[in-house]
Design an enzyme around this catalytic site. Structure first.
Site, PDB file in Angstrom:
ATOM      1  N   LYS A  14       0.942  -1.187   0.167  1.00 43.95           N
ATOM      2  CA  LYS A  14       0.033   0.026   0.131  1.00 43.95           C
ATOM      3  C   LYS A  14       0.686   1.234  -0.095  1.00 43.95           C
ATOM      4  CE  LYS A  14      -2.310  -0.963   3.853  1.00 43.95           C
ATOM      5  NZ  LYS A  14      -1.940  -2.313   4.187  1.00 43.95           N
ATOM      6  N   ARG A  91     -10.270   0.558   8.314  1.00 48.87           N
ATOM      7  CA  ARG A  91      -9.550  -0.953   8.679  1.00 48.87           C
ATOM      8  C   ARG A  91     -10.848  -1.806   9.175  1.00 48.87           C
ATOM      9  NH1 ARG A  91      -3.598   0.387   8.911  1.00 48.87           N
ATOM     10  NH2 ARG A  91      -2.744  -1.693   9.073  1.00 48.87           N
ATOM     11  N   ARG A 130      11.133  -5.899   5.390  1.00 54.07           N
ATOM     12  CA  ARG A 130      10.956  -4.520   5.960  1.00 54.07           C
ATOM     13  C   ARG A 130      11.622  -4.236   7.198  1.00 54.07           C
ATOM     14  NH1 ARG A 130       5.165  -2.025   5.334  1.00 54.07           N
ATOM     15  NH2 ARG A 130       4.841  -3.100   7.566  1.00 54.07           N
ATOM     16  N   ARG A 136      11.060  -1.137  11.961  1.00 48.97           N
ATOM     17  CA  ARG A 136       9.771  -0.628  12.571  1.00 48.97           C
ATOM     18  C   ARG A 136       9.251  -1.978  13.689  1.00 48.97           C
ATOM     19  NH1 ARG A 136       4.619   0.257   8.389  1.00 48.97           N
ATOM     20  NH2 ARG A 136       3.689  -1.056   9.981  1.00 48.97           N
ATOM     21  N   ARG A 147      -1.193  -9.215  13.312  1.00 49.15           N
ATOM     22  CA  ARG A 147      -1.551  -8.248  12.363  1.00 49.15           C
ATOM     23  C   ARG A 147      -2.332  -8.743  11.093  1.00 49.15           C
ATOM     24  NH1 ARG A 147       3.535  -5.448  11.070  1.00 49.15           N
ATOM     25  NH2 ARG A 147       2.647  -4.130   9.586  1.00 49.15           N
TER      26      ARG A 147
HETATM   27  P1  AMP Z   1       0.191   0.461   8.790  1.00 50.07           P
HETATM   28  O1  AMP Z   1       1.283   1.326   8.949  1.00 50.07           O
HETATM   29  O2  AMP Z   1      -0.943   1.004   8.105  1.00 50.07           O
HETATM   30  O3  AMP Z   1       0.542  -0.968   8.651  1.00 50.07           O
HETATM   31  O4  AMP Z   1      -0.405   0.647  10.394  1.00 50.07           O
HETATM   32  C1  AMP Z   1       0.481   0.263  11.542  1.00 50.07           C
HETATM   33  C2  AMP Z   1      -0.365   0.340  12.724  1.00 50.07           C
HETATM   34  O5  AMP Z   1      -0.777   1.267  13.031  1.00 50.07           O
HETATM   35  C3  AMP Z   1      -1.529  -0.862  12.833  1.00 50.07           C
HETATM   36  O6  AMP Z   1      -1.259  -2.336  13.008  1.00 50.07           O
HETATM   37  C4  AMP Z   1      -2.395  -0.423  13.592  1.00 50.07           C
HETATM   38  O7  AMP Z   1      -1.995  -0.698  14.998  1.00 50.07           O
HETATM   39  C5  AMP Z   1      -2.186   1.103  13.561  1.00 50.07           C
HETATM   40  N1  AMP Z   1      -3.130   1.652  12.565  1.00 50.07           N
HETATM   41  C6  AMP Z   1      -3.296   2.094  11.477  1.00 50.07           C
HETATM   42  N2  AMP Z   1      -4.321   2.462  10.832  1.00 50.07           N
HETATM   43  C7  AMP Z   1      -5.163   2.133  11.501  1.00 50.07           C
HETATM   44  C8  AMP Z   1      -6.750   2.131  11.532  1.00 50.07           C
HETATM   45  N3  AMP Z   1      -7.108   2.728  10.475  1.00 50.07           N
HETATM   46  N4  AMP Z   1      -7.462   1.731  12.286  1.00 50.07           N
HETATM   47  C9  AMP Z   1      -6.707   1.310  13.466  1.00 50.07           C
HETATM   48  N5  AMP Z   1      -5.589   0.929  13.797  1.00 50.07           N
HETATM   49  C10 AMP Z   1      -4.887   1.331  12.878  1.00 50.07           C
END
Ligand code: AMP
Length: 193
Positions: A14, A91, A130, A136, A147
């Protein structure tokens, strides 16, 4: 105003494809994960709350996440007019409902959902790789598994929701970054006609 949701499991590309979309269409990009990581880096109250959820591989509660997203839009009225790439949001079905209402109030809608399909084994490989490069905190085997589980239980049902709305474009998320972007571009251009 043309709004894109880029949708897929962790590791589906993404973020990478969002960069291509930004360069090609000049849209405003909101990655909710990046917004949260920025709060963590700055040590804000929100960052403190978010870090425990992120490190545990869990989702930030809907009410809080929806409020964070609307704040970002409120802070960038000019950029919002160009159209937005929503990366990592929605999400949950609750978030999808909120996004629809939020955009309606602002005179817009979700124009297309780009769904990136990548087999689970490749997702895990990419996330581990990654993790080594980016450091991260949530790219470790234990959190990756959580996740992916959260994705299957809470996020992937959104696919049917957007298919029913007639805005879902399924994209094969494997192969070269450029060839994946070519498929995305075809789907986006088809909706912009
Ligand atoms: P990402 O960078 O999109 O993989 O997001 C990393 C983490 O941020 C996720 O595993 C969640 O803990 C939190 N997070 C990001 N976007 C959301 C969302 N829309 N709703 C809830 N938690 C989120």
């Amino acid at each position: 105003m043309f709004n894109i949701v880029i949708f897929g499991a962790p590791g589906s590309g993404k973020g990478t494809q969002s960069e291509y979309l930004i360069n090609h269409y000049g849209l405003f990009h909101i990655s909710t994960g990046d917004v949260l990581r920025d709060h963590i880096k700055r040590g804000t109250e929100l960052g403190k709350i978010a870090s425990s959820y992120i490190n545990d591989g869990k989702l930030i509660p809907d009410e809080l996440m929806i409020c964070i997203l609307e704040n970002v839009l409120d802070e960038h009225p000019e950029e919002e007019k160009k159209g937005v790439i929503f990366d990592g949001f929605p999400r949950t079905t609750e978030q999808a409902k909120a996004l629809k209402e939020m955009l309606e109030r602002r005179g817009g809608k979700v124009d297309v959902v780009i769904g990136l399909d990548v087999p689970e084994a490749e997702l895990i490989d990419r996330l581990i790789k990654r993790g080594k490069e980016s450091g991260r905190s949530d790219d470790n085997m234990e959190t990756i598994k959580k996740r992916l589980e959260v994705y299957h239980n809470q996020t992937s049902p959104l696919r049917d929701h957007y298919v029913a709305e007639g805005v879902y474009a399924a994209i094969n998320g494997t192969g070269s970054i450029e060839s994946i972007f070519d498929s995305i571009k075809a789907a986006v251009d088809n909706c912009r006609k």
